[in-house]
Design an enzyme around this catalytic site. Structure first.
Site, PDB file in Angstrom:
ATOM      1  N   HIS A  48       0.838  -1.200   0.000  1.00 35.96           N
ATOM      2  CA  HIS A  48       0.000   0.000   0.000  1.00 35.96           C
ATOM      3  C   HIS A  48       0.874   1.252   0.000  1.00 35.96           C
ATOM      4  O   HIS A  48       1.184   1.813   1.052  1.00 35.96           O
ATOM      5  CB  HIS A  48      -0.894  -0.042   1.246  1.00 35.96           C
ATOM      6  CG  HIS A  48      -2.033   0.914   1.216  1.00 35.96           C
ATOM      7  ND1 HIS A  48      -3.232   0.648   1.832  1.00 35.96           N
ATOM      8  CD2 HIS A  48      -2.178   2.141   0.658  1.00 35.96           C
ATOM      9  CE1 HIS A  48      -4.062   1.666   1.659  1.00 35.96           C
ATOM     10  NE2 HIS A  48      -3.436   2.595   0.946  1.00 35.96           N
ATOM     11  N   HIS A  50       1.734   5.081  -2.106  1.00 32.82           N
ATOM     12  CA  HIS A  50       1.301   6.099  -3.072  1.00 32.82           C
ATOM     13  C   HIS A  50       2.548   6.725  -3.708  1.00 32.82           C
ATOM     14  O   HIS A  50       3.295   7.425  -3.031  1.00 32.82           O
ATOM     15  CB  HIS A  50       0.470   7.170  -2.375  1.00 32.82           C
ATOM     16  CG  HIS A  50      -0.781   6.636  -1.753  1.00 32.82           C
ATOM     17  ND1 HIS A  50      -1.972   6.577  -2.420  1.00 32.82           N
ATOM     18  CD2 HIS A  50      -1.008   6.105  -0.526  1.00 32.82           C
ATOM     19  CE1 HIS A  50      -2.897   6.039  -1.632  1.00 32.82           C
ATOM     20  NE2 HIS A  50      -2.323   5.741  -0.478  1.00 32.82           N
ATOM     21  N   LEU A  51       2.745   6.463  -4.992  1.00 34.99           N
ATOM     22  CA  LEU A  51       3.886   7.029  -5.714  1.00 34.99           C
ATOM     23  C   LEU A  51       3.490   8.282  -6.490  1.00 34.99           C
ATOM     24  O   LEU A  51       4.347   8.968  -7.042  1.00 34.99           O
ATOM     25  CB  LEU A  51       4.507   5.991  -6.650  1.00 34.99           C
ATOM     26  CG  LEU A  51       5.115   4.761  -5.973  1.00 34.99           C
ATOM     27  CD1 LEU A  51       5.793   3.856  -7.002  1.00 34.99           C
ATOM     28  CD2 LEU A  51       6.107   5.156  -4.881  1.00 34.99           C
ATOM     29  N   ASP A 140      -8.591   2.829  -3.764  1.00 34.29           N
ATOM     30  CA  ASP A 140      -7.976   3.371  -2.554  1.00 34.29           C
ATOM     31  C   ASP A 140      -8.334   4.828  -2.325  1.00 34.29           C
ATOM     32  O   ASP A 140      -8.276   5.650  -3.236  1.00 34.29           O
ATOM     33  CB  ASP A 140      -6.458   3.246  -2.641  1.00 34.29           C
ATOM     34  CG  ASP A 140      -5.798   3.800  -1.401  1.00 34.29           C
ATOM     35  OD1 ASP A 140      -5.941   3.186  -0.342  1.00 34.29           O
ATOM     36  OD2 ASP A 140      -5.177   4.872  -1.488  1.00 34.29           O
ATOM     37  N   ASN A 266      -6.202   9.293   7.152  1.00 33.26           N
ATOM     38  CA  ASN A 266      -7.499   8.632   7.047  1.00 33.26           C
ATOM     39  C   ASN A 266      -7.303   7.146   6.781  1.00 33.26           C
ATOM     40  O   ASN A 266      -6.707   6.798   5.772  1.00 33.26           O
ATOM     41  CB  ASN A 266      -8.330   9.243   5.926  1.00 33.26           C
ATOM     42  CG  ASN A 266      -9.767   8.745   5.915  1.00 33.26           C
ATOM     43  OD1 ASN A 266     -10.317   8.420   6.966  1.00 33.26           O
ATOM     44  ND2 ASN A 266     -10.358   8.674   4.748  1.00 33.26           N
ATOM     45  N   ASP A 293       0.942   2.617   3.826  1.00 31.92           N
ATOM     46  CA  ASP A 293       0.031   3.662   3.350  1.00 31.92           C
ATOM     47  C   ASP A 293       0.817   4.960   3.152  1.00 31.92           C
ATOM     48  O   ASP A 293       0.344   6.060   3.481  1.00 31.92           O
ATOM     49  CB  ASP A 293      -1.143   3.873   4.308  1.00 31.92           C
ATOM     50  CG  ASP A 293      -2.275   4.688   3.676  1.00 31.92           C
ATOM     51  OD1 ASP A 293      -2.209   4.950   2.459  1.00 31.92           O
ATOM     52  OD2 ASP A 293      -3.220   5.060   4.390  1.00 31.92           O
ATOM     53  N   HIS A 297       3.081  14.339   0.686  1.00 26.76           N
ATOM     54  CA  HIS A 297       2.405  15.573   0.288  1.00 26.76           C
ATOM     55  C   HIS A 297       3.406  16.718   0.227  1.00 26.76           C
ATOM     56  O   HIS A 297       4.498  16.645   0.803  1.00 26.76           O
ATOM     57  CB  HIS A 297       1.290  15.918   1.270  1.00 26.76           C
ATOM     58  CG  HIS A 297       0.115  15.004   1.198  1.00 26.76           C
ATOM     59  ND1 HIS A 297      -0.727  14.961   0.108  1.00 26.76           N
ATOM     60  CD2 HIS A 297      -0.368  14.081   2.072  1.00 26.76           C
ATOM     61  CE1 HIS A 297      -1.677  14.063   0.310  1.00 26.76           C
ATOM     62  NE2 HIS A 297      -1.478  13.517   1.488  1.00 26.76           N
TER      63      HIS A 297
END
Length: 416
Positions: A48, A50-51, A140, A266, A293, A297
């Site tokens: 899990h 995020h790229l 997702d 979240n 996860d 950002h």
């Protein structure tokens, strides 16, 4: 390449690597890479991640995200499809695979969307995406709210033996909340999110999986009730698996005090009771996997008022140390159990070949200094995302080297 004086299964050995595989484990008189004081474990696999590529590369891209992965001891990451555009078709999967072949420091496995545009309405074409390299499917960040759509998706997934990774959230119960409903949120004047928003949707996925006798995987569980629902389902023989994340093991809602947006995530960070229940779920086998996860950002995304701040923690580079410190150093589980959660079980669920450190296997190996006590410093992150609430935390277990497919990709702070 020969790794010299490595601690493996409580023995000091040399590991000979040739053509990307482990050729021999034993002792050798030949010179090699001195690894005295380091422990070898199978490199980690993150289900899990995020790229952010394509479309959100100010936050992260495949090169920077995979650099963060190897710095955290990962040889494999599964990148989520909530990019811009959404990865919901075969050519988007192919784009990620081709880009990863050129720039990635580790193995990158695309996750395709469950529904077109992740809008929860029309099923995407799983077979075509699987043929191009999609390893699993997920909307997702968004739940598939329509039970009939999810039922059809699970039936399709069963036919082609792929795993659905479910973000479980009843949005009507979340209802604009930004933090765990409780004393901290109330004191800060923040709208709360009840635990039932997660638990109600998990119950739905369990019921569908039980009815269809098929596999389903629940992402990032955070509550005591979620653990209990999954524990009871497993006892009935339901083919449900689940993951939690390092921040639900090592942190609570207390971290948002002072409107700390770096702790906004979240599902939200919960109570100490929930944290302890998560640890119990790890110990008794209810929880199968620890996934990061990883949600990087920009500075702007997080440096704003709490209600407007983006959800997510940059987690690849702190995952092992946090888990080792809060689970192994505290005596809750063994290092071997942690390796199962972070490396072996994810690969098993995803139908990837094992990377146990054995002769003949692919050499995906992480070397860690278990006695190294250090302070987390986000300024040293290889990820573009510096957003972590654990900055300054003292932890144990520093990743020293990461070997991917027989090649050193990270060594003592340097990406290779």
């Amino acid at each position: 390449m020969i790794l010299k004086n490595v601690k493996l299964n409580n023995k000091i050995v040399d590991i000979l690597i040739e053509d990307g595989k482990i050729l021999k484990i034993g002792k050798s008189t030949v010179e090699g890479v001195d690894c005295k004081g380091l422990t070898a474990v199978p490199a980690f696999c993150d289900m899990h991640t995020h790229l952010r590529e394509p479309g959100q590369t100010a936050k992260e891209d495949i090169e920077s995200g995979s650099s963060a992965a190897v710095a955290g001891g990962y040889s494999d990451v599964c990148c989520m499809p909530n990019t811009t555009p959404v990865v919901d078709c075969d050519y988007m999967v192919e784009y990620i695979k081709l880009k990863a072949e050129k720039v990635a420091k580790c193995n990158v496995h695309p996750v395709g969307a469950i529904t077109v545009g992740s809008n929860g309405e029309l099923m995407a074409e799983y077979n075509k995406m699987k043929d191009k390299g999609a390893i699993a499917f997920s909307d997702d960040g968004k739940p598939v709210a329509n039970p009939n759509v999810m039922k059809q998706a699970l039936e399709y997934a069963k036919d082609i033996d792929v795993l659905m990774l479910c973000h479980c959230e009843d949005m009507s119960l979340t209802n604009g909340g930004v933090a765990n409903e409780g004393a901290i949120a109330t004191a800060l004047g923040l709208k709360g999110i009840v635990t039932a928003s997660e638990e109600l949707d998990i119950a739905k996925q369990i019921i569908l999986a039980e009815m269809l006798d098929t596999r389903v995987h629940i992402c990032h569980i955070s509550t005591k009730g979620s653990v209990q629902l999954i524990r009871e389902a497993k006892a009935r023989g339901v083919k449900v698996s689940c993951e939690t994340c390092p921040h639900y093991i090592s942190g609570t809602e207390d971290l948002i005090d002072g409107y700390n947006t770096f702790a906004k995530v979240n599902p939200p960070l919960r109570t100490e009771e929930d944290r302890l229940a998560i640890i119990e779920g790890i110990k008794d086998g209810t929880i199968d996997v620890i996934a990061t996860d990883h949600a990087p950002h920009t500075f702007k995304d997080k440096h704003c008022i709490f209600n407007d701040a983006a959800n997510g923690i940059s987690g690849l580079e702190t995952a092992f140390s946090l888990c080792y410190t809060y689970l192994v150093k505290t005596g809750e589980i063994t290092l071997e159990k942690l390796v199962e959660l972070m490396s072996l079980k994810p690969r098993d669920l995803l139908r990837l070949p094992t990377n146990e450190i054995k002769e003949g296997n692919i050499a995906n190996i992480t070397l860690v200094d278990l006695d190294n006590k250090y302070k987390i410093d986000s300024t040293t992150f290889k990820s573009k995302g510096k957003n972590t609430p654990f900055n300054g935390f003292e932890v144990y277990g520093k990743v020293a080297k990461t070997i991917v497919n027989g090649i050193i990709k990270y060594e003592d702070g340097v990406i290779k």
